[in-house]
Scaffold this motif. Sequence first.
Motif, PDB file in Angstrom:
ATOM      1  N   THR A   1       0.823  -1.228  -0.118  1.00 38.49           N
ATOM      2  CA  THR A   1      -0.036   0.116   0.012  1.00 38.49           C
ATOM      3  C   THR A   1       0.770   1.361   0.005  1.00 38.49           C
ATOM      4  O   THR A   1       0.686   2.185  -0.470  1.00 38.49           O
ATOM      5  CB  THR A   1      -0.903  -0.214   1.252  1.00 38.49           C
ATOM      6  OG1 THR A   1      -1.696  -1.262   1.233  1.00 38.49           O
ATOM      7  CG2 THR A   1      -1.615   1.186   1.245  1.00 38.49           C
ATOM      8  N   PHE A   2       1.964   1.296   0.861  1.00 37.24           N
ATOM      9  CA  PHE A   2       2.913   2.120   0.836  1.00 37.24           C
ATOM     10  C   PHE A   2       3.403   2.592  -0.579  1.00 37.24           C
ATOM     11  O   PHE A   2       3.578   3.593  -1.104  1.00 37.24           O
ATOM     12  CB  PHE A   2       3.871   2.061   1.686  1.00 37.24           C
ATOM     13  CG  PHE A   2       4.964   3.300   2.030  1.00 37.24           C
ATOM     14  CD1 PHE A   2       4.875   4.084   2.620  1.00 37.24           C
ATOM     15  CD2 PHE A   2       6.446   2.881   1.516  1.00 37.24           C
ATOM     16  CE1 PHE A   2       5.801   5.232   2.858  1.00 37.24           C
ATOM     17  CE2 PHE A   2       7.274   3.830   1.270  1.00 37.24           C
ATOM     18  CZ  PHE A   2       6.954   4.923   2.107  1.00 37.24           C
ATOM     19  N   PHE A   3       3.740   1.630  -1.146  1.00 33.00           N
ATOM     20  CA  PHE A   3       4.591   1.611  -2.466  1.00 33.00           C
ATOM     21  C   PHE A   3       3.538   2.153  -3.518  1.00 33.00           C
ATOM     22  O   PHE A   3       3.834   3.025  -4.485  1.00 33.00           O
ATOM     23  CB  PHE A   3       5.305   0.136  -2.951  1.00 33.00           C
ATOM     24  CG  PHE A   3       5.762   0.252  -4.341  1.00 33.00           C
ATOM     25  CD1 PHE A   3       7.131   0.787  -4.362  1.00 33.00           C
ATOM     26  CD2 PHE A   3       4.865  -0.350  -5.221  1.00 33.00           C
ATOM     27  CE1 PHE A   3       7.808   0.752  -5.663  1.00 33.00           C
ATOM     28  CE2 PHE A   3       5.567  -0.341  -6.600  1.00 33.00           C
ATOM     29  CZ  PHE A   3       7.081   0.336  -6.727  1.00 33.00           C
ATOM     30  N   ARG A   4       2.398   1.577  -3.477  1.00 34.99           N
ATOM     31  CA  ARG A   4       1.453   2.146  -4.525  1.00 34.99           C
ATOM     32  C   ARG A   4       1.058   3.611  -4.212  1.00 34.99           C
ATOM     33  O   ARG A   4       0.806   4.327  -5.428  1.00 34.99           O
ATOM     34  CB  ARG A   4       0.211   1.225  -4.542  1.00 34.99           C
ATOM     35  CG  ARG A   4       0.256  -0.243  -5.090  1.00 34.99           C
ATOM     36  CD  ARG A   4      -0.968  -0.658  -5.287  1.00 34.99           C
ATOM     37  NE  ARG A   4      -1.885  -0.916  -4.050  1.00 34.99           N
ATOM     38  CZ  ARG A   4      -1.739  -2.056  -3.198  1.00 34.99           C
ATOM     39  NH1 ARG A   4      -1.034  -3.047  -3.729  1.00 34.99           N
ATOM     40  NH2 ARG A   4      -2.434  -2.213  -2.183  1.00 34.99           N
ATOM     41  N   THR A   5       1.021   3.983  -3.223  1.00 33.35           N
ATOM     42  CA  THR A   5       0.503   5.468  -2.873  1.00 33.35           C
ATOM     43  C   THR A   5       1.582   6.349  -3.209  1.00 33.35           C
ATOM     44  O   THR A   5       1.399   7.205  -3.827  1.00 33.35           O
ATOM     45  CB  THR A   5       0.288   5.676  -1.012  1.00 33.35           C
ATOM     46  OG1 THR A   5      -0.837   4.734  -0.707  1.00 33.35           O
ATOM     47  CG2 THR A   5      -0.214   6.691  -0.905  1.00 33.35           C
TER      48      THR A   5
END
Length: 243
Positions: free
Chosen positions: A103-107
């Motif tokens: 989620t952190f990477f996609r954000t």
Amino acid sequence: MIHHFITELKNRTLLIVLAWTSVMAVGYFYKEVLLFLLVKPNLCLFQQNSQYFIFTNLTDIFSTYLKLISFVGNQFFFAFLIYHLFVFLVPGLYFSEYKKYATFFRTSLTLWFFSIFILNSYLLPLSWKFFLSFQTSSDHSVLTFHLEAKIIEYLDLYINLYYICCLNFQLFVLLIVFVNYIKENLDLIKTLRKFFYFGFFLIATFMTPPDIFSQLVVGMSAIMIFELTIVIIILRIHVSKTF
């Protein structure tokens, strides 16, 4: 076991280097297209007169293309590096940790693309419009000013604005991580809210042209995103407690 890790690291390093080399090679063949894409956001300001750039050194154009290709190649290199590092660490993560880091990477990736869109669509044209407003070409003026921009200086300006814009948008990723970390203590968020507001307007001051309208727009947008993030987290907490 260690041999497999070393082999995988070598393979991934080789893939990253090959990808970076391929991007640099392709960028060289399409260097004119890349340069046009960087100039394109300002074409709306030159509807009557064609936009042109000058160079005062024989090697300026060649240096500009080299810097442009290196700039584009480095962005892909950084993206490939983060991706391969994430994939390399995935087997050693729990599912909850994988979900969190994914989620952190996609954000972060979404905000990166969004920052490029904001830069090319709004910030760069606004910056040119503001600074060109000081240019005078009227016969009634005591002094006249006419811009003849050097192509390498324009590229330096674009790269500086790009890094400023991307870094400021990536701060929202840290903000989301921080809010998620203290989501159980909403009173602390209320206490720190005024410091976040001050930080948003401080960032807007460095990020936008020196006019109050642009600073207010960027600052208020950041505050709206901050408040919307808090609302979403509060709703998620209530939904998780309900079910």
